[in-house]
Design an enzyme around this catalytic site. Structure first.
Site, PDB file in Angstrom:
ATOM      1  N   VAL A 163      64.492 108.486 -86.765  1.00  7.31           N
ATOM      2  CA  VAL A 163      63.514 108.077 -86.000  1.00  7.31           C
ATOM      3  C   VAL A 163      63.006 107.317 -87.283  1.00  7.31           C
ATOM      4  CG1 VAL A 163      61.170 108.216 -85.799  1.00  7.31           C
ATOM      5  CG2 VAL A 163      63.031 110.304 -85.333  1.00  7.31           C
ATOM      6  N   TYR A 164      63.966 108.076 -88.594  1.00  6.87           N
ATOM      7  CA  TYR A 164      63.727 107.139 -90.088  1.00  6.87           C
ATOM      8  C   TYR A 164      64.209 105.583 -90.211  1.00  6.87           C
ATOM      9  CZ  TYR A 164      63.529 106.195 -95.125  1.00  6.87           C
ATOM     10  OH  TYR A 164      63.274 105.468 -95.807  1.00  6.87           O
ATOM     11  N   ALA A 165      65.648 105.639 -89.785  1.00  9.59           N
ATOM     12  CA  ALA A 165      66.658 104.893 -89.707  1.00  9.59           C
ATOM     13  C   ALA A 165      66.224 104.018 -88.840  1.00  9.59           C
ATOM     14  CB  ALA A 165      67.764 105.079 -89.358  1.00  9.59           C
ATOM     15  N   LYS A 168      62.927 102.021 -89.269  1.00  9.93           N
ATOM     16  CA  LYS A 168      63.486 100.952 -91.141  1.00  9.93           C
ATOM     17  C   LYS A 168      64.333  99.726 -90.279  1.00  9.93           C
ATOM     18  CE  LYS A 168      61.702 103.002 -94.542  1.00  9.93           C
ATOM     19  NZ  LYS A 168      60.492 101.661 -95.404  1.00  9.93           N
TER      20      LYS A 168
END
Length: 258
Positions: A163-165, A168
């Protein structure tokens, strides 16, 4: 909190999440280069005031304002605060540079990721910078600069950061779109993608000596990154000499996993 007793004609940078970590390092690096600073904090008022005091010691002006980048509904009121700070501290109507730095850690295995976790990361890392930039654009000078923050994880993969990647990655695409759409105002927009940096981000995971040893072994330059490594690159992208650079992704990982 603001500092300074005389008018300043220096460039002004607005840095979200400027009370600690990469934001703090960037604020101090810019102050060393003659830039005044508006920094934001979410919960660390004392930390933010300490950064303001450090900027004052360098002979620059600074203001610290509270902001939660995950709450887009507050951005109009925040823009009004920025407008008032510019008037009261600088007798100006616009600032020069925006650094969308504020963020939270995001380790969650894909199979365990909840909708609430997904929404929080999107709100903080994508929706926040998207609509905050939109609200602040009327207060930016033509010919200004915007630096967004991504992550090396948008290139290489670690389990648990889907999710984070991905969010971003969306920031990186947005950066290119803004570079085109804001080109008529001569506003350059770039994105910086740090690797493993020794800060308290994400619960301070990169402060673990064992993990540092593993990361350093896979890094051509043979060490962990420090906040000043990233701050220097951001300052470079805001310098007069790099005004012809826009729509670019600058990775700051020491060559990790090339």
């Amino acid at each position: 909190m603001s500092v300074g007793t005389k008018p300043s004609h220096a460039p002004i940078a607005l840095i979200t999440g400027g009370s600690r970590g990469l934001g703090r390092a960037t604020a101090l690096a810019l102050a060393d280069r003659g830039v005044d600073v508006i920094l934001t904090w979410r919960t660390g008022r004392e930390e933010a005031n300490a950064v303001v005091t450090a900027i004052q010691a360098k002979g620059r002006l600074a203001v610290a304002l509270q902001l939660d980048v995950g709450k887009a509904g507050t951005f109009a009121a925040f823009a009004s605060e920025v407008r008032e700070a510019l008037k009261q501290t600088w007798s100006r109507e616009r600032f020069d540079y925006l650094v969308n730095n504020a963020g939270i850690g995001g380790y969650t295995p894909f199979i365990e990721a909840s909708e609430a976790t997904f929404d929080e990361l999107v709100d903080v890392h994508f929706k926040g910078p998207f609509f905050l930039t939109q609200k602040l654009l009327p207060l930016m000078v033509d010919g200004g600069r915007i630096v967004n923050m991504s992550t090396g994880l948008a290139r290489y993969v670690y389990p648990g950061f889907s999710v984070y990647a991905a969010v971003k990655g969306a920031v990186e695409v947005l950066t290119r779109a803004l570079a085109v759409e804001l080109g008529p105002r001569r506003i350059a927009v770039n994105v910086v993608a740090p690797g493993g940096i020794v800060t308290d981000f994400g619960g301070g995971v990169m402060q673990d000596p064992a993990l540092q040893k593993v990361v350093a072994a896979e890094t051509p330059l043979g060490r962990m990154g420090q906040p000043d490594d990233v701050a220097g690159v951001i300052a470079m992208l805001l310098a007069p000499e790099t005004g012809w650079v826009t729509g670019q992704r600058i990775e700051v990982t020491g060559g990790y996993r090339l």
